[in-house]
Design a protein around this motif. Structure first.
Motif, short mmCIF file in Angstrom:
data_model
loop_
_atom_site.label_atom_id
_atom_site.label_comp_id
_atom_site.label_asym_id
_atom_site.label_seq_id
_atom_site.Cartn_x
_atom_site.Cartn_y
_atom_site.Cartn_z
N UNK A 273 15.46 10.28 -4.69
CA UNK A 273 14.75 9.45 -5.67
C UNK A 273 13.61 10.21 -6.34
N UNK A 274 13.49 9.98 -7.65
CA UNK A 274 12.34 10.45 -8.42
C UNK A 274 12.02 9.38 -9.44
N UNK A 275 10.76 9.03 -9.55
CA UNK A 275 10.37 8.01 -10.51
C UNK A 275 9.28 7.12 -9.94
N UNK A 276 9.14 5.94 -10.53
CA UNK A 276 8.12 5.00 -10.09
C UNK A 276 8.68 4.02 -9.06
N UNK A 277 7.87 3.71 -8.07
CA UNK A 277 8.25 2.74 -7.04
C UNK A 277 6.98 2.03 -6.59
N UNK A 278 7.14 0.81 -6.10
CA UNK A 278 5.97 0.07 -5.64
C UNK A 278 5.35 0.77 -4.44
N UNK A 279 4.03 0.88 -4.43
CA UNK A 279 3.30 1.40 -3.28
C UNK A 279 2.47 0.28 -2.68
N UNK A 280 2.36 0.29 -1.36
CA UNK A 280 1.70 -0.80 -0.64
C UNK A 280 0.63 -0.22 0.27
N UNK A 281 -0.51 -0.89 0.31
CA UNK A 281 -1.61 -0.50 1.18
C UNK A 281 -2.26 -1.77 1.72
N UNK A 282 -3.12 -1.62 2.72
CA UNK A 282 -3.88 -2.75 3.22
C UNK A 282 -5.26 -2.28 3.67
N UNK A 283 -6.16 -3.22 3.84
CA UNK A 283 -7.50 -2.90 4.29
C UNK A 283 -7.54 -2.52 5.77
N UNK A 284 -6.40 -2.65 6.47
CA UNK A 284 -6.30 -2.23 7.86
C UNK A 284 -5.59 -0.89 8.01
N UNK A 285 -5.21 -0.27 6.87
CA UNK A 285 -4.49 1.01 6.86
C UNK A 285 -3.11 0.92 7.53
N UNK A 286 -2.55 -0.29 7.55
CA UNK A 286 -1.19 -0.49 8.03
C UNK A 286 -0.43 -1.36 7.05
N UNK A 287 0.85 -1.04 6.85
CA UNK A 287 1.72 -1.81 5.98
C UNK A 287 2.78 -2.50 6.83
N UNK A 288 2.85 -3.81 6.70
CA UNK A 288 3.90 -4.59 7.34
C UNK A 288 5.15 -4.46 6.48
#
Length: 389
Positions: A133-148
């Motif tokens: 893959x190359x391109x744009x994709x959703x990125x996810x972050x949280x204030x706890x530095x963990x992604x569910x």
């Protein structure tokens, strides 16, 4: 053996599930000649039947019970490192990684034997597309530095996956867009429907005594692919996962179950923490989402899983903080992994229940790197002959 994809399947029961994955490949026009299947099993299993299944399907592959693994180590001069792969443990997937490292493969795929592919996805093809893959994709972050990894419908089902720290729950999720360059994706984690991948405490809270869950997931719970932002960790489950060969030095499946502290069930979770740290340092990505698989976990006592998980629960709350502080100046997967290994092996963990296990893991991580060094350049050695059963 001409395939460029090594498919690693730990199995003692439902190895026949692989027929569905082969059928999926045929239906979607994926070239089965690209696959070489490694079934990692035990001496008490019917290895002849497993080999017959591969032959009937016309798919390249080998079957390794405990005896054949010992022969493989001996043939490659690495018997002194056989301990890095625990016996009778899901972490035997590490043997598949050693096999890959000594072979001529570009990619690996982990598949658990209690899963099935979703018909609408080209299972192997989608994983390979994700890795390219190359391109744009959703990125996810949280204030706890963990992604569910189940964040997309968490308000509805309220689930957190196995290995997600309890101290990181109740996080505030932020989404953005990441630009991913070709070659940056080094692992593709497919998620799951039906039985969610939960730990025993969460299964009990969900009201299930059979090791599964009352709450189930479906394709509707997932709304597009995503990556976890830099500095954010996520659970990596090896039931449906593809990866590039290059990550193997930092992707050791930790020595669970067969240890004096009885710590189990965190092999792929902790390996995912190590890999995510290495990816953040090296500018790489773990891609998550499709292809989905159907997880059909067999009923078993939730309390048996709880017994295996409790010795490591406190350690799981702290592991990511330990590794997040080291290896930042490394320029290779092995370099980051070595820094993490040293931090664990030489740290003072007396404040934690079963803290000595951290040092144990760190020592085994060093042995992992030493074993890979020994295996470098042995790919031309002959394959171990099939054992006479």
């Amino acid at each position: 053996m001409s395939g460029d994809i090594c498919v690693i399947v730990p199995t003692i029961r439902e190895y026949g599930c692989m027929r569905s994955y082969f059928d999926n490949a045929r239906e979607h026009g994926f070239d089965l000649d690209r696959l070489h299947v490694v079934l990692v099993t035990e001496d008490f299993c019917d290895t002849d039947e497993m080999r017959a299944m591969l032959d009937e399907e016309g798919v390249s592959g080998e079957v390794f019970d405990g005896s054949r693994r010992e022969e493989w180590y001996e043939a490659r001069g690495v018997s002194e490192y056989a301990h890095v792969v625990p016996a009778a443990s899901h972490a035997e997937t590490s043997f598949g990684l050693l096999y890959m490292w000594a072979g001529d493969f570009d990619y690996g795929v982990f598949i658990d034997d209690d899963t099935l592919p979703h018909e609408e996805y080209d299972f192997f093809g989608r994983h390979m597309a994700n890795l390219a893959f190359a391109g744009e994709v959703e990125s996810v972050a949280s204030d706890e530095n963990w992604v569910n990894v189940l964040y997309q419908n968490a308000e509805e089902h309220g689930l957190y996956p196995r290995g997600y720290p309890y101290s990181a729950m109740g996080e505030t999720v932020e989404t953005d867009t990441a630009e991913v360059a070709a070659g940056d994706v080094v692992a593709s984690q497919g998620l799951w429907t039906n039985v969610p991948d939960l730990d025993a405490v969460r299964i009990l809270m969900d009201g299930d005594l059979q090791g599964q869950a009352q709450t189930r997931t479906s394709a509707d719970d997932y709304d597009g692919d995503f990556v976890a932002e830099r500095g954010n960790y996520l659970t990596v489950c090896s039931m449906n996962l593809a990866f590039r060969r290059e990550v193997i030095p930092a992707f050791y499946q930790c020595p669970m179950d067969e240890n004096p502290w009885d710590v189990g069930r965190f092999d792929d979770i902790w390996s995912g923490v190590f890999l995510k740290r290495a990816c953040d340092v090296l500018g790489k990505r773990i891609y998550n989402g499709a292809p989905l698989c159907e997880h059909n976990k067999a009923p078993r006592s939730t309390f048996d899983d709880l017994h295996n998980e409790v010795p490591g629960l406190e350690l799981n709350e702290h592991l990511w903080r330990v590794v997040d502080e080291v290896g930042g100046d490394a320029d290779s997967y092995a370099g980051v992994f070595e820094a993490m290994a040293t931090a664990l092996a030489e740290g003072d963990w007396s404040a934690y229940e079963n803290g000595e296990f951290f040092a144990h893991v760190g020592e085994y991580m060093h042995d992992w790197l030493a074993c890979l060094d020994e295996l470098d350049g042995v790919a031309t050695r002959p394959q171990v002959a099939a054992a006479d059963d």
